[in-house]
Motif scaffolding. Structure first.
Motif, PDB file in Angstrom:
ATOM      1  N   ILE A  33       0.854  -1.195   0.000  1.00  0.00           N
ATOM      2  CA  ILE A  33       0.000   0.000   0.000  1.00  0.00           C
ATOM      3  C   ILE A  33       0.889   1.245   0.000  1.00  0.00           C
ATOM      4  N   VAL A  34       0.535   2.211  -0.824  1.00  0.00           N
ATOM      5  CA  VAL A  34       1.217   3.510  -0.818  1.00  0.00           C
ATOM      6  C   VAL A  34       0.406   4.430   0.105  1.00  0.00           C
ATOM      7  N   PRO A  35       0.932   4.752   1.324  1.00  0.00           N
ATOM      8  CA  PRO A  35       0.118   5.469   2.318  1.00  0.00           C
ATOM      9  C   PRO A  35      -0.441   6.798   1.817  1.00  0.00           C
ATOM     10  N   GLU A  36       0.313   7.490   0.974  1.00  0.00           N
ATOM     11  CA  GLU A  36      -0.149   8.801   0.507  1.00  0.00           C
ATOM     12  C   GLU A  36      -1.440   8.696  -0.302  1.00  0.00           C
ATOM     13  N   HIS A  37      -1.584   7.605  -1.061  1.00  0.00           N
ATOM     14  CA  HIS A  37      -2.834   7.410  -1.807  1.00  0.00           C
ATOM     15  C   HIS A  37      -4.006   7.218  -0.836  1.00  0.00           C
ATOM     16  N   GLY A  38      -3.791   6.375   0.165  1.00  0.00           N
ATOM     17  CA  GLY A  38      -4.845   6.128   1.145  1.00  0.00           C
ATOM     18  C   GLY A  38      -5.196   7.365   1.939  1.00  0.00           C
TER      19      GLY A  38
END
Length: 447
Positions: free
Chosen positions: A292-297
């Motif tokens: 998971i790319v945290p910035e997208h979430g």
């Protein structure tokens, strides 16, 4: 007395429901527009004797295209192709009442029901979000209550259109030169608040009469709509207690609306991550979460919570002063579910993003086939579900594992069918009667 059995629906989403599923070596990043991919998934689900499969949809580009595969085929078009690639499984498509017209949508669903031999279902949604509204000339989304008022009238018109042909209208009397009995045609001539529809549908009444009517909102307005109209409800709960509360509340509302509670099936979503051991399942879950790319979430979570960009911090908890559900005009029930999950488990924003990455608020469960079957059986037997919306984290492998390893356990326990049997329509699979035509009249004799 027939023993109560599970209903299983396969919720299909490109490479899987985990937002990082597309990054795995096995995944095809172009799967969302690949007919062969969906045809293979439909056949896997049919091999597992699922009641139905389901495609979500909306008139808006849902994802940041940098985050995960975006862009999907129009579901009724795709399901028409899948209808000729399958024989038994039901075919459910999402379609919005806010950004469609009743005549065109009623025609498309009636056509799918004919093409599939009575396997069509409609997931009725009102579509939250200003982005969708701006695609249709509006400055902002209509108010939540207004969207449901429109949905009530939309469905009323659709039912009138599906009933505008009596079942035996077609006479096909070659000798007399009479193809159809015009006395059995009933134009709606509807004049309402949101719609004006004069003429009869240009498709004969379909095998099911109406498609299976599905609903997926858990707000107060959503539950009211479901109690009056829905025959299956796709819902999201994180705990057994919450699921039991929702189940009992909806069944009570359905009874109060004058309907048989057994005629609405409650199917919570579950995202199963299956391994031969619990450790293997959890390792696979960690692998997905690590991608998971945290910035997208973070961006998506701020949007869901109606917060300005930059308000949330990854390693802090949610702000204490979030607005109540009553102030939200978008996806009310999902907003509340996410906030309650974060508060209950004291999750940081980073942890919450990880929890939502697997199923956007649906129950995620990592374990062995037996543990997954145990969880499903517990919810089914303890008054929390009539079945489940199966949402594999990764496709096709997650659906394959569920069909090959969990379904046989459910069958051995007497909870699920081992073959489709003589019932052919989707309504029959869900144990529902074919609706009578509101205009049914005695057969007229032609002279």
């Amino acid at each position: 007395m027939t023993r109560r059995q599970l209903h299983l629906n396969a919720f299909l989403m490109s490479t899987g429901h985990h937002e990082a599923s597309w990054r795995l070596p096995e995944s095809d990043p172009y799967a969302s527009v690949d007919l062969d991919h969906y045809r293979d998934l439909a056949r896997i689900a049919e091999r597992g004797t699922f009641d139905s499969l389901f495609l979500a949809d909306g008139p808006v580009l849902f994802n940041n295209v940098g985050q995960r595969p975006s862009g999907v085929l129009e579901p009724l078009t795709l399901l028409t192709a899948l209808a000729v690639a399958t024989e038994h499984i039901g075919l459910i498509a999402t379609a919005s009442t806010s950004y469609n017209s009743p005549y065109n949508l009623a025609r498309r669903f009636a056509s799918l029901d004919h093409v599939s031999g009575g396997r069509a279902g409609w997931n009725i949604v009102t579509t939250a979000g200003a982005e969708a509204a701006r695609n249709f000339g509006l400055d902002d989304e209509p108010a939540h209550a207004t969207r449901y008022e429109r949905a009530d009238e939309f469905l009323d018109v659709a039912l009138k259109l599906w009933d505008s042909w009596e079942d035996d209208l077609i006479v096909a009397d070659k000798a007399a030169g009479v193809w159809g009995d015009e006395h059995k045609l009933h134009p709606p001539r509807h004049q309402g608040t949101y719609f004006s529809v004069e003429g009869a549908l240009n498709v004969p009444r379909s095998p099911q009469g109406y498609p299976l009517l599905v609903q997926a909102g858990s707000s107060r307005d959503g539950k009211r709509f479901a109690a009056r109209h829905a025959e299956a409800v796709f819902t999201a709960q994180q705990t057994l207690n919450d699921a039991q509360d929702f189940y009992s509340d909806l069944k009570a509302r359905t009874r109060a609306a004058g309907r048989d509670p057994d005629h609405v099936k409650v199917l919570p979503g579950i995202v199963p991550v299956i391994g031969s051991t619990e450790a293997e399942a959890r390792a696979h879950e960690r692998l997905l979460d690590d991608h998971i790319v945290p910035e997208h979430g973070l961006h998506r979570l701020e949007h869901l919570l109606h917060l300005e960009a930059g308000v949330l911090e990854l390693d802090s908890q949610l702000p204490a002063d979030l607005p109540p559900e009553s102030a939200i005009e978008g996806a009310k029930s999902r907003y509340t579910l996410v906030v309650e999950l974060a508060r209950r488990e004291r999750l940081t924003v980073r942890q919450l993003i990880g929890r939502l990455g697997g199923g956007r608020g649906h129950l995620t469960f990592a374990g062995t086939p037996e543990q997954v079957a145990d969880a499903i059986e517990d919810w089914f037997r303890l008054g929390a579900a009539d079945g489940f919306n199966i949402m594999p984290a990764v496709l096709p492998s997650g659906l394959d594992r569920f069909v090959d390893h969990v379904v046989p356990i459910l069958r051995r326990r007497g909870l699920f069918r081992s073959e489709y049997g003589p019932r052919h329509t989707l309504r029959e699979r869900y144990g529902l009667p074919r609706p009578a035509n509101q205009h049914t009249s005695p057969t007229l004799t032609h002279v």
